[in-house]
Design a protein around this motif. Structure first.
Motif, PDB file in Angstrom:
ATOM      1  N   ASP A  12       0.595  14.374   0.978  1.00 12.68           N
ATOM      2  CA  ASP A  12       0.726  13.589  -0.246  1.00 12.68           C
ATOM      3  C   ASP A  12      -0.524  13.668  -1.112  1.00 12.68           C
ATOM      4  O   ASP A  12      -0.446  13.566  -2.326  1.00 12.68           O
ATOM      5  CB  ASP A  12       0.986  12.116   0.083  1.00 12.68           C
ATOM      6  CG  ASP A  12       2.342  11.897   0.712  1.00 12.68           C
ATOM      7  OD1 ASP A  12       3.312  12.510   0.246  1.00 12.68           O
ATOM      8  OD2 ASP A  12       2.431  11.122   1.682  1.00 12.68           O
ATOM      9  N   ALA A  13      -1.689  13.829  -0.454  1.00 11.55           N
ATOM     10  CA  ALA A  13      -2.948  13.805  -1.195  1.00 11.55           C
ATOM     11  C   ALA A  13      -3.912  14.846  -0.652  1.00 11.55           C
ATOM     12  O   ALA A  13      -3.896  15.166   0.536  1.00 11.55           O
ATOM     13  CB  ALA A  13      -3.579  12.420  -1.109  1.00 11.55           C
ATOM     14  N   PHE A  14      -4.741  15.348  -1.562  1.00  6.31           N
ATOM     15  CA  PHE A  14      -5.828  16.268  -1.226  1.00  6.31           C
ATOM     16  C   PHE A  14      -7.111  15.584  -1.680  1.00  6.31           C
ATOM     17  O   PHE A  14      -7.238  15.217  -2.842  1.00  6.31           O
ATOM     18  CB  PHE A  14      -5.630  17.592  -1.965  1.00  6.31           C
ATOM     19  CG  PHE A  14      -6.721  18.596  -1.726  1.00  6.31           C
ATOM     20  CD1 PHE A  14      -6.639  19.464  -0.647  1.00  6.31           C
ATOM     21  CD2 PHE A  14      -7.812  18.681  -2.569  1.00  6.31           C
ATOM     22  CE1 PHE A  14      -7.636  20.399  -0.417  1.00  6.31           C
ATOM     23  CE2 PHE A  14      -8.807  19.611  -2.348  1.00  6.31           C
ATOM     24  CZ  PHE A  14      -8.725  20.471  -1.264  1.00  6.31           C
ATOM     25  N   ASP A  60     -13.063   7.147  -5.378  1.00  3.25           N
ATOM     26  CA  ASP A  60     -13.331   5.712  -5.259  1.00  3.25           C
ATOM     27  C   ASP A  60     -12.046   4.885  -5.275  1.00  3.25           C
ATOM     28  O   ASP A  60     -12.040   3.735  -4.843  1.00  3.25           O
ATOM     29  CB  ASP A  60     -14.251   5.239  -6.389  1.00  3.25           C
ATOM     30  CG  ASP A  60     -15.653   5.823  -6.289  1.00  3.25           C
ATOM     31  OD1 ASP A  60     -16.044   6.268  -5.181  1.00  3.25           O
ATOM     32  OD2 ASP A  60     -16.361   5.845  -7.319  1.00  3.25           O
ATOM     33  N   ASP A  61     -10.955   5.468  -5.783  1.00  3.67           N
ATOM     34  CA  ASP A  61      -9.675   4.764  -5.859  1.00  3.67           C
ATOM     35  C   ASP A  61      -8.781   5.016  -4.645  1.00  3.67           C
ATOM     36  O   ASP A  61      -7.708   4.416  -4.531  1.00  3.67           O
ATOM     37  CB  ASP A  61      -8.914   5.177  -7.119  1.00  3.67           C
ATOM     38  CG  ASP A  61      -9.652   4.781  -8.383  1.00  3.67           C
ATOM     39  OD1 ASP A  61     -10.359   3.751  -8.356  1.00  3.67           O
ATOM     40  OD2 ASP A  61      -9.534   5.504  -9.389  1.00  3.67           O
ATOM     41  N   LEU A  62      -9.217   5.871  -3.750  1.00  5.55           N
ATOM     42  CA  LEU A  62      -8.363   6.266  -2.621  1.00  5.55           C
ATOM     43  C   LEU A  62      -7.966   5.082  -1.747  1.00  5.55           C
ATOM     44  O   LEU A  62      -6.776   4.906  -1.442  1.00  5.55           O
ATOM     45  CB  LEU A  62      -9.064   7.337  -1.780  1.00  5.55           C
ATOM     46  CG  LEU A  62      -8.296   7.858  -0.570  1.00  5.55           C
ATOM     47  CD1 LEU A  62      -6.976   8.501  -0.985  1.00  5.55           C
ATOM     48  CD2 LEU A  62      -9.158   8.859   0.198  1.00  5.55           C
ATOM     49  N   ASN A  69       0.073   1.778  -1.665  1.00  5.54           N
ATOM     50  CA  ASN A  69       1.129   2.770  -1.442  1.00  5.54           C
ATOM     51  C   ASN A  69       1.399   3.612  -2.695  1.00  5.54           C
ATOM     52  O   ASN A  69       2.545   3.880  -3.043  1.00  5.54           O
ATOM     53  CB  ASN A  69       2.417   2.090  -0.941  1.00  5.54           C
ATOM     54  CG  ASN A  69       3.336   3.071  -0.265  1.00  5.54           C
ATOM     55  OD1 ASN A  69       2.891   4.064   0.307  1.00  5.54           O
ATOM     56  ND2 ASN A  69       4.628   2.809  -0.335  1.00  5.54           N
ATOM     57  N   THR A  70       0.302   4.000  -3.358  1.00  8.41           N
ATOM     58  CA  THR A  70       0.424   4.848  -4.553  1.00  8.41           C
ATOM     59  C   THR A  70      -0.313   6.169  -4.351  1.00  8.41           C
ATOM     60  O   THR A  70      -0.840   6.748  -5.300  1.00  8.41           O
ATOM     61  CB  THR A  70      -0.131   4.132  -5.805  1.00  8.41           C
ATOM     62  OG1 THR A  70      -1.495   3.750  -5.558  1.00  8.41           O
ATOM     63  CG2 THR A  70       0.702   2.919  -6.163  1.00  8.41           C
TER      64      THR A  70
END
Length: 110
Positions: A12-14, A60-62, A69-70
């Motif tokens: 979902d994320a890198f 910083d928003d991770l 759940n975004t």
């Protein structure tokens, strides 16, 4: 190559928290596969991507995104980044793109 592609199909994320640019191909591949990309705001490539219309997110928003759940891009965000990839490929030839990346790297060395 199949394992490499499958990796991006399953995430979902890198997240790349480095200040110096690395993994440019991995970042662009993440965009191709609709993966949410988090970079450190001190990374010069972060600003290059933002300035070229990409939805790229600050590391910083991770934690907030995991709790909220975004961490996955919406379909609209994926389409937006695909369009930004198209625009980037029209804006820069391969050699122009390489030159732009080289300039970013040189700036980070100073």
């Amino acid at each position: 190559i199949k394992g490499f592609e499958n990796f991006y199909r399953e995430i979902d994320a890198f997240v790349l928290n480095g200040y110096r640019q690395m993994a440019v191909a991995n970042i662009l591949t993440a965009f191709q596969y609709g993966v949410k990309v988090y970079l450190n705001k001190r990374n010069l490539y972060y600003h290059f991507l933002l300035n070229n219309g990409f939805l790229v997110f600050n590391v910083d928003d991770l934690e907030k995104d995991i709790r909220g759940n975004t961490i996955t891009l919406t379909k609209e965000q994926i389409i937006h980044n695909h369009k930004s990839l198209e625009d980037l490929s029209e804006k820069f030839s391969t050699s122009d793109f390489v030159d732009a990346i080289k300039m970013i790297i040189e700036k980070s060395d100073n």
